[in-house]
Design a protein around this motif. Structure first.
Motif, PDB file in Angstrom:
ATOM      1  N   ARG A 207       4.892 -26.993 -39.023  1.00 57.24           N
ATOM      2  CA  ARG A 207       3.887 -27.123 -37.953  1.00 57.24           C
ATOM      3  C   ARG A 207       4.179 -26.231 -36.756  1.00 57.24           C
ATOM      4  O   ARG A 207       3.274 -25.837 -36.034  1.00 57.24           O
TER       5      ARG A 207
ATOM      6  N   ASN B 241       0.909 -33.082 -35.478  1.00 57.95           N
ATOM      7  CA  ASN B 241      -0.410 -32.634 -35.911  1.00 57.95           C
ATOM      8  C   ASN B 241      -0.387 -32.230 -37.381  1.00 57.95           C
ATOM      9  O   ASN B 241       0.669 -31.992 -37.963  1.00 57.95           O
TER      10      ASN B 241
ATOM     11  N   VAL C  39      -2.909 -27.190 -36.538  1.00 57.35           N
ATOM     12  CA  VAL C  39      -2.085 -26.223 -35.809  1.00 57.35           C
ATOM     13  C   VAL C  39      -2.388 -24.794 -36.251  1.00 57.35           C
ATOM     14  O   VAL C  39      -2.389 -23.863 -35.434  1.00 57.35           O
TER      15      VAL C  39
ATOM     16  N   LEU D 259       3.462 -31.139 -31.350  1.00 59.55           N
ATOM     17  CA  LEU D 259       2.904 -30.245 -32.365  1.00 59.55           C
ATOM     18  C   LEU D 259       3.284 -30.679 -33.772  1.00 59.55           C
ATOM     19  O   LEU D 259       2.492 -30.562 -34.708  1.00 59.55           O
TER      20      LEU D 259
END
Length: 238
Positions: free
Chosen positions: A44, A198, A203, A195
């Motif tokens: 990610r 996600n 991303v 992040l």
């Protein structure tokens, strides 16, 4: 230097030559490039940080020894192309790229920080492009910075060779986040952790838009935004 895939889908790269100011060697640049070119599809976010007091004080052994005879083509193959390819790999990675910066970020170190999507810096960090002190034209670093900061800011960094502190670097657009030195690790992990939670689709869509949108017209951006949003959202309903 270490490159490791964390359990939370973060690729962590740590520069680890603190006694040499984490100066980047050709071997280090090649290893980072190779690692990013075979990125795990579940990754990610990529995090680059450094051990010790400084982030990266420049390149190590970049110039041939005095007295060496070489053509312009030789020098391009040996010096220019490898680092430009390295910058291109950083710029084109398909997921968000975060840097954690403390101490000095000079030359290539300044470029790495600027190429990040989110550069998190300690308030004591300093950024500099000092190549002209050694009568070297820093066009390679300039290429990395040219679409990151305004022309006047780029000219100031290159021509004066002055170091700027983290607060000014943020004002110039060179970095994104400034925190107290003691909070640097926690703030970096907060951003990286968000992040990491996600989906890959989200991303990658955001990173693709960030990479592509500045070079497109309003009409093209509108279509790009709709397409990327639809594709990323559709992953929830497969």
């Amino acid at each position: 230097m270490s490159i490791s895939q964390r359990d939370d889908h973060v690729l962590e790269i740590e520069l680890n030559r603190p006694e040499q100011g984490n100066a980047l060697t050709p071997v280090m640049a090649d290893a980072i490039t190779a690692g990013l070119r075979v990125l795990d599809p579940e990754t990610r976010v990529v995090l680059i940080k450094a051990a010790g007091a400084d982030f990266c004080t420049g390149r190590s052994a970049a110039m041939p020894a005095a007295g060496t005879r070489a053509t312009a083509l030789d020098l391009r193959r040996r010096i220019s192309d490898p680092v430009l390819d390295f910058y291109q790999t950083l710029r084109e990675m398909p997921v968000p790229f975060v840097t954690q910066v403390r101490g000095s970020a000079n030359g290539v170190g300044c470029a790495i920080a600027a190429l990040a999507d989110v550069a998190v810096a300690a308030d004591t960090a300093r950024f500099q492009v000092p190549e002209m002190n050694h009568d070297i034209a820093p066009t390679l670093v300039m290429n990395a910075l040219a679409d990151r900061i305004p022309r006047a800011a780029l000219a100031r960094l290159v021509l004066t060779r002055d170091a700027v502190d983290a607060a000014e670097a943020k004002t110039l657009g060179l970095i994104g986040v400034v925190v107290a030195d003691e909070a640097l690790g926690a703030e970096t992990e907060r951003i990286v952790g968000q992040l990491a939670m996600n989906s890959v689709a989200t991303v990658r869509a955001v990173k693709a838009f960030l990479s592509t949108a500045p070079e497109t017209s309003f009409a093209a951006r509108k279509e790009l935004a709709a397409l990327m949003n639809s594709v990323a959202t559709a992953e929830r309903f497969r």
